[in-house]
Scaffold this motif. Sequence first.
Motif, PDB file in Angstrom:
ATOM      1  N   ILE A   3       0.815  -1.218   0.000  1.00 29.96           N
ATOM      2  CA  ILE A   3       0.000   0.000   0.000  1.00 29.96           C
ATOM      3  C   ILE A   3       0.847   1.267   0.000  1.00 29.96           C
ATOM      4  CG2 ILE A   3      -2.055  -1.035   1.011  1.00 29.96           C
ATOM      5  CD1 ILE A   3      -1.151   0.064   3.735  1.00 29.96           C
ATOM      6  N   ALA A   4       2.150   1.137   0.276  1.00 27.82           N
ATOM      7  CA  ALA A   4       3.024   2.319   0.275  1.00 27.82           C
ATOM      8  C   ALA A   4       4.462   1.892   0.014  1.00 27.82           C
ATOM      9  CB  ALA A   4       2.939   3.042   1.612  1.00 27.82           C
ATOM     10  N   VAL A   5       5.158   2.693  -0.787  1.00 33.25           N
ATOM     11  CA  VAL A   5       6.585   2.491  -1.037  1.00 33.25           C
ATOM     12  C   VAL A   5       7.263   3.832  -0.817  1.00 33.25           C
ATOM     13  CG1 VAL A   5       8.346   1.828  -2.709  1.00 33.25           C
ATOM     14  CG2 VAL A   5       6.122   0.692  -2.742  1.00 33.25           C
ATOM     15  N   SER A   6       8.199   3.881   0.124  1.00 32.07           N
ATOM     16  CA  SER A   6       8.924   5.109   0.434  1.00 32.07           C
ATOM     17  C   SER A   6      10.395   4.913   0.100  1.00 32.07           C
ATOM     18  CB  SER A   6       8.763   5.441   1.927  1.00 32.07           C
ATOM     19  OG  SER A   6       9.568   6.536   2.268  1.00 32.07           O
ATOM     20  N   VAL A   7      10.846   5.574  -0.956  1.00 34.76           N
ATOM     21  CA  VAL A   7      12.226   5.452  -1.411  1.00 34.76           C
ATOM     22  C   VAL A   7      13.011   6.662  -0.930  1.00 34.76           C
ATOM     23  CG1 VAL A   7      13.728   5.220  -3.407  1.00 34.76           C
ATOM     24  CG2 VAL A   7      11.460   4.190  -3.439  1.00 34.76           C
ATOM     25  N   LYS A   8      14.020   6.421  -0.087  1.00 34.41           N
ATOM     26  CA  LYS A   8      14.829   7.512   0.450  1.00 34.41           C
ATOM     27  C   LYS A   8      16.298   7.417   0.064  1.00 34.41           C
ATOM     28  CE  LYS A   8      11.861   8.239   4.386  1.00 34.41           C
ATOM     29  NZ  LYS A   8      11.704   8.282   5.799  1.00 34.41           N
ATOM     30  N   SER A   9      16.756   6.210  -0.297  1.00 29.85           N
ATOM     31  CA  SER A   9      18.188   6.025  -0.476  1.00 29.85           C
ATOM     32  C   SER A   9      18.481   4.892  -1.453  1.00 29.85           C
ATOM     33  CB  SER A   9      18.795   5.707   0.904  1.00 29.85           C
ATOM     34  OG  SER A   9      20.089   5.221   0.803  1.00 29.85           O
ATOM     35  N   ARG A  10      19.731   4.800  -1.879  1.00 30.49           N
ATOM     36  CA  ARG A  10      20.182   3.680  -2.712  1.00 30.49           C
ATOM     37  C   ARG A  10      20.463   2.447  -1.862  1.00 30.49           C
ATOM     38  NH1 ARG A  10      21.937   4.732  -7.958  1.00 30.49           N
ATOM     39  NH2 ARG A  10      23.585   3.188  -7.805  1.00 30.49           N
ATOM     40  N   VAL A  11      20.482   2.613  -0.520  1.00 27.87           N
ATOM     41  CA  VAL A  11      20.703   1.503   0.398  1.00 27.87           C
ATOM     42  C   VAL A  11      19.345   0.842   0.664  1.00 27.87           C
ATOM     43  CG1 VAL A  11      21.538   0.841   2.685  1.00 27.87           C
ATOM     44  CG2 VAL A  11      22.646   2.711   1.443  1.00 27.87           C
ATOM     45  N   ILE A  12      19.242  -0.458   0.429  1.00 26.70           N
ATOM     46  CA  ILE A  12      17.970  -1.174   0.517  1.00 26.70           C
ATOM     47  C   ILE A  12      17.302  -0.984   1.870  1.00 26.70           C
ATOM     48  CG2 ILE A  12      16.888  -3.456   0.512  1.00 26.70           C
ATOM     49  CD1 ILE A  12      18.964  -4.333  -1.501  1.00 26.70           C
ATOM     50  N   ARG A  13      18.038  -1.142   2.956  1.00 23.49           N
ATOM     51  CA  ARG A  13      17.466  -1.118   4.307  1.00 23.49           C
ATOM     52  C   ARG A  13      16.881   0.238   4.711  1.00 23.49           C
ATOM     53  NH1 ARG A  13      16.196  -5.969   5.319  1.00 23.49           N
ATOM     54  NH2 ARG A  13      17.872  -7.449   5.114  1.00 23.49           N
ATOM     55  N   GLU A  14      17.247   1.298   4.019  1.00 16.41           N
ATOM     56  CA  GLU A  14      16.753   2.626   4.375  1.00 16.41           C
ATOM     57  C   GLU A  14      15.419   2.961   3.707  1.00 16.41           C
ATOM     58  OE1 GLU A  14      19.859   5.470   3.670  1.00 16.41           O
ATOM     59  OE2 GLU A  14      21.226   4.448   5.040  1.00 16.41           O
ATOM     60  N   ASN A  15      14.945   2.093   2.834  1.00 13.43           N
ATOM     61  CA  ASN A  15      13.668   2.301   2.149  1.00 13.43           C
ATOM     62  C   ASN A  15      12.585   1.502   2.861  1.00 13.43           C
ATOM     63  OD1 ASN A  15      14.817   3.923  -0.008  1.00 13.43           O
ATOM     64  ND2 ASN A  15      15.848   2.041  -0.579  1.00 13.43           N
ATOM     65  N   LYS A  16      11.359   1.976   2.765  1.00 11.13           N
ATOM     66  CA  LYS A  16      10.276   1.338   3.513  1.00 11.13           C
ATOM     67  C   LYS A  16       9.128   0.926   2.593  1.00 11.13           C
ATOM     68  CE  LYS A  16      11.189   3.908   7.765  1.00 11.13           C
ATOM     69  NZ  LYS A  16      12.561   3.856   7.603  1.00 11.13           N
ATOM     70  N   ILE A  17       8.486  -0.203   2.961  1.00 11.11           N
ATOM     71  CA  ILE A  17       7.322  -0.705   2.247  1.00 11.11           C
ATOM     72  C   ILE A  17       6.211  -0.911   3.273  1.00 11.11           C
ATOM     73  CG2 ILE A  17       6.370  -2.607   0.902  1.00 11.11           C
ATOM     74  CD1 ILE A  17       9.141  -3.067  -0.242  1.00 11.11           C
ATOM     75  N   GLY A  18       5.038  -0.335   2.997  1.00  8.43           N
ATOM     76  CA  GLY A  18       3.872  -0.528   3.849  1.00  8.43           C
ATOM     77  C   GLY A  18       2.963  -1.580   3.244  1.00  8.43           C
ATOM     78  N   LEU A  19       2.438  -2.469   4.095  1.00  8.69           N
ATOM     79  CA  LEU A  19       1.602  -3.576   3.643  1.00  8.69           C
ATOM     80  C   LEU A  19       0.271  -3.589   4.386  1.00  8.69           C
ATOM     81  CD1 LEU A  19       4.354  -6.355   3.855  1.00  8.69           C
ATOM     82  CD2 LEU A  19       3.579  -5.225   1.779  1.00  8.69           C
ATOM     83  N   THR A  20      -0.716  -4.268   3.803  1.00 13.12           N
ATOM     84  CA  THR A  20      -1.985  -4.518   4.478  1.00 13.12           C
ATOM     85  C   THR A  20      -2.361  -5.981   4.293  1.00 13.12           C
ATOM     86  OG1 THR A  20      -4.283  -3.845   4.764  1.00 13.12           O
ATOM     87  CG2 THR A  20      -3.451  -3.884   2.507  1.00 13.12           C
ATOM     88  N   MET A  21      -3.103  -6.511   5.283  1.00 15.72           N
ATOM     89  CA  MET A  21      -3.615  -7.881   5.188  1.00 15.72           C
ATOM     90  C   MET A  21      -5.108  -7.911   5.524  1.00 15.72           C
ATOM     91  SD  MET A  21      -0.426 -10.174   6.692  1.00 15.72           S
ATOM     92  CE  MET A  21      -1.100 -10.292   8.300  1.00 15.72           C
ATOM     93  N   ARG A  22      -5.803  -6.795   5.362  1.00 18.97           N
ATOM     94  CA  ARG A  22      -7.197  -6.701   5.781  1.00 18.97           C
ATOM     95  C   ARG A  22      -8.220  -7.114   4.722  1.00 18.97           C
ATOM     96  NH1 ARG A  22      -8.492  -1.803   9.744  1.00 18.97           N
ATOM     97  NH2 ARG A  22     -10.501  -2.779   9.469  1.00 18.97           N
ATOM     98  N   GLN A  23      -7.853  -7.174   3.470  1.00 16.49           N
ATOM     99  CA  GLN A  23      -8.821  -7.522   2.431  1.00 16.49           C
ATOM    100  C   GLN A  23      -9.017  -9.044   2.356  1.00 16.49           C
ATOM    101  OE1 GLN A  23      -6.363  -5.081   1.552  1.00 16.49           O
ATOM    102  NE2 GLN A  23      -7.882  -3.520   1.969  1.00 16.49           N
ATOM    103  N   PRO A  24     -10.143  -9.480   1.768  1.00 17.08           N
ATOM    104  CA  PRO A  24     -10.361 -10.922   1.572  1.00 17.08           C
ATOM    105  C   PRO A  24      -9.247 -11.516   0.715  1.00 17.08           C
ATOM    106  CG  PRO A  24     -12.383  -9.702   1.167  1.00 17.08           C
ATOM    107  CD  PRO A  24     -11.286  -8.684   1.335  1.00 17.08           C
ATOM    108  N   GLY A  25      -8.812 -12.720   1.069  1.00 13.27           N
ATOM    109  CA  GLY A  25      -7.742 -13.390   0.335  1.00 13.27           C
ATOM    110  C   GLY A  25      -6.357 -13.021   0.817  1.00 13.27           C
ATOM    111  N   LEU A  26      -6.283 -12.131   1.802  1.00 11.84           N
ATOM    112  CA  LEU A  26      -4.994 -11.732   2.356  1.00 11.84           C
ATOM    113  C   LEU A  26      -4.910 -12.189   3.811  1.00 11.84           C
ATOM    114  CD1 LEU A  26      -4.677  -8.056   1.058  1.00 11.84           C
ATOM    115  CD2 LEU A  26      -3.834 -10.147  -0.013  1.00 11.84           C
TER     116      LEU A  26
END
Length: 186
Positions: free
Chosen positions: A147-170
């Motif tokens: 649900i969200a991708v936040s790109v701040k750096s070329r270093v993988i660990r410094e970037n963030k991914i937001g997820l959801t599991m609330r919809q059917p099938g998740l």
Amino acid sequence: MYRLLKVKDVVRIPPRMFTMDPKEAAKLVLRETYEGIYDRDEGVVLSVIDVEEIGEGVIVPGDGATYHEVVFTVLMWTPRHHEVVEGEVVDVAPYGAFIRIGPMDGLVHISQLMDDYVVFDEKNRQFIGKETKRILKLGDPVRARIIAVSVKSRVIRENKIGLTMRQPGLGKFDWIEKEKRKAKEE
């Protein structure tokens, strides 16, 4: 989303690699340079697959290395909004669960874990649904949606991914199977 991408660049081959096959030397240098880098537009470079073309070397005065124009193929992973991904719970905190999805970890905030009031059991390091009694803990395989991708750096660990599991099938795979069985019975 995984994909192959052709890239054109100039590679510096140091003198210690002159006895090697030029393509193999270029591949080693490219792997050191590119693998694990996060590109804002293309995603994470997972691997340099192959060097397809290598041009004639150019020597720059004062530098013993040769510079070659190369065309090579890389394996990329790009997190896309609304993409459904599968992974494993690798860490839990009072505010949510971290899910390993490919080369990165995404966070499912406690409010996005399930359609239920969720409490964090700190002693057992797990989440419990108040009404459904569903449990989510370390090592559980899950399906989520980005649900969200936040790109701040070329270093993988410094970037963030937001997820959801609330919809059917998740959610946790056990939950999904129970919902499928319940739907068939009705």
